[in-house]
Design a protein around this motif. Structure first.
Motif, PDB file in Angstrom:
ATOM      1  N   ASP A 155      46.484  38.609  37.349  1.00 14.74           N
ATOM      2  CA  ASP A 155      45.639  38.286  38.803  1.00 14.74           C
ATOM      3  C   ASP A 155      44.659  39.356  39.145  1.00 14.74           C
ATOM      4  N   ALA A 156      43.511  38.958  39.728  1.00 14.14           N
ATOM      5  CA  ALA A 156      42.647  39.612  39.788  1.00 14.14           C
ATOM      6  C   ALA A 156      42.943  41.057  40.467  1.00 14.14           C
ATOM      7  N   GLY A 157      43.764  40.850  41.554  1.00 11.25           N
ATOM      8  CA  GLY A 157      44.032  42.021  42.248  1.00 11.25           C
ATOM      9  C   GLY A 157      44.863  42.964  41.527  1.00 11.25           C
ATOM     10  N   GLU A 158      45.447  42.663  40.302  1.00 13.07           N
ATOM     11  CA  GLU A 158      46.054  43.686  39.436  1.00 13.07           C
ATOM     12  C   GLU A 158      45.087  44.699  38.644  1.00 13.07           C
ATOM     13  N   VAL A 159      43.792  44.249  38.530  1.00 11.67           N
ATOM     14  CA  VAL A 159      42.767  44.506  37.630  1.00 11.67           C
ATOM     15  C   VAL A 159      41.782  45.566  38.105  1.00 11.67           C
ATOM     16  N   GLY A 176      35.658  38.276  41.242  1.00  7.78           N
ATOM     17  CA  GLY A 176      36.670  38.804  42.219  1.00  7.78           C
ATOM     18  C   GLY A 176      37.514  39.657  41.997  1.00  7.78           C
ATOM     19  N   ILE A 177      36.829  40.571  41.110  1.00 11.73           N
ATOM     20  CA  ILE A 177      37.839  42.022  40.440  1.00 11.73           C
ATOM     21  C   ILE A 177      37.060  43.273  41.303  1.00 11.73           C
ATOM     22  N   ASP A 178      37.929  44.085  41.716  1.00 14.44           N
ATOM     23  CA  ASP A 178      37.412  45.522  41.971  1.00 14.44           C
ATOM     24  C   ASP A 178      36.861  46.135  41.060  1.00 14.44           C
ATOM     25  N   CYS A 179      35.717  47.096  41.285  1.00 13.14           N
ATOM     26  CA  CYS A 179      34.984  47.664  40.335  1.00 13.14           C
ATOM     27  C   CYS A 179      34.590  48.959  40.700  1.00 13.14           C
ATOM     28  N   ALA A 180      34.887  49.762  39.642  1.00 17.74           N
ATOM     29  CA  ALA A 180      34.739  51.332  39.860  1.00 17.74           C
ATOM     30  C   ALA A 180      33.327  51.410  38.999  1.00 17.74           C
TER      31      ALA A 180
END
Length: 211
Positions: A155-159, A176-180
């Motif tokens: 899932d996107a929230g795991e990534v 929809g994925i968090d990005c550093a």
């Protein structure tokens, strides 16, 4: 906590982006066209190719085809001869690999990617690598990172995505994925305000992810 990391490649794991620009600039110079670096970076941020300026100036497609072949040859020469290492990458990946699963999602073509990694240790930490031939729409379209999600079955929230450019950041955000975003001088002037995290290097990423 994140369980998976999807890494961009160029500018994140290896320092190739300046050489890709230099290869294109040299190939265009061979036909009398000067590639403006600042405009190139603006074009790149929106997913536009190296040839955008040349086309706008009236360079014909047959010439661009020849220049593209020359660019590819120059670039592979640089990959063989120039220092493209980023200090601390392997150490950071070794630490991260004890806590998360990792993969690469890149716009690099397979031939270039395989040349880069023929003598490097980076890929031993990765579950898989997606190159340009593995999906239809390039960044900033979300397809590359959505493909990575499917490969992991996550899932996107795991990534967490790790990027260095506005184009890649846009792809992650659209998926929809968090990005550093890791600092790179080549892309530092781009709009990276949508990043979830801003980090100096991958050692800082390890500190961020490993709890």
């Amino acid at each position: 906590m994140k369980h998976y990391i999807l890494f961009d490649h160029d500018g994140v794991l290896v320092d190739t982006e300046p050489w890709y620009f230099e290869a294109g600039a040299r190939a265009l110079a061979d036909v009398g066209f000067t590639l403006d670096r600042d405009q190139y970076l603006r074009d790149m941020a929106h997913g536009n190719p190296t040839w955008t300026q040349a086309r706008a100036a009236g360079v014909d497609e047959d010439t661009i085809d020849r220049v593209r072949d020359a660019r590819n040859a120059y670039y592979q020469h640089f990959l063989r001869t120039e220092d493209i290492e980023i200090d601390g990458v392997v150490d950071a990946l070794a630490r991260l690999s004890q806590h998360v699963r990792m993969a690469v999602v890149t716009t690099s073509k397979r031939a270039d990617f395989e040349l880069i990694h023929a003598t490097r240790d980076i890929l031993r930490f990765m579950d898989f690598a997606l190159v340009r031939e593995d999906y239809t729409h390039a960044k900033p379209h979300p397809e590359p990172y959505l493909t990575g999600l499917r490969r992991f079955g996550a899932d996107a929230g795991e990534v967490l995505v790790v990027e260095d450019s506005a184009r890649g950041l846009g792809s992650a955000v659209a998926a929809g994925i968090d990005c550093a975003v890791v600092h790179h001088p080549f892309t530092q002037a781009q709009d990276l305000s949508r990043a979830t995290h801003r980090i100096a290097d991958l050692a800082e990423l390890a500190d961020l992810v490993v709890e």
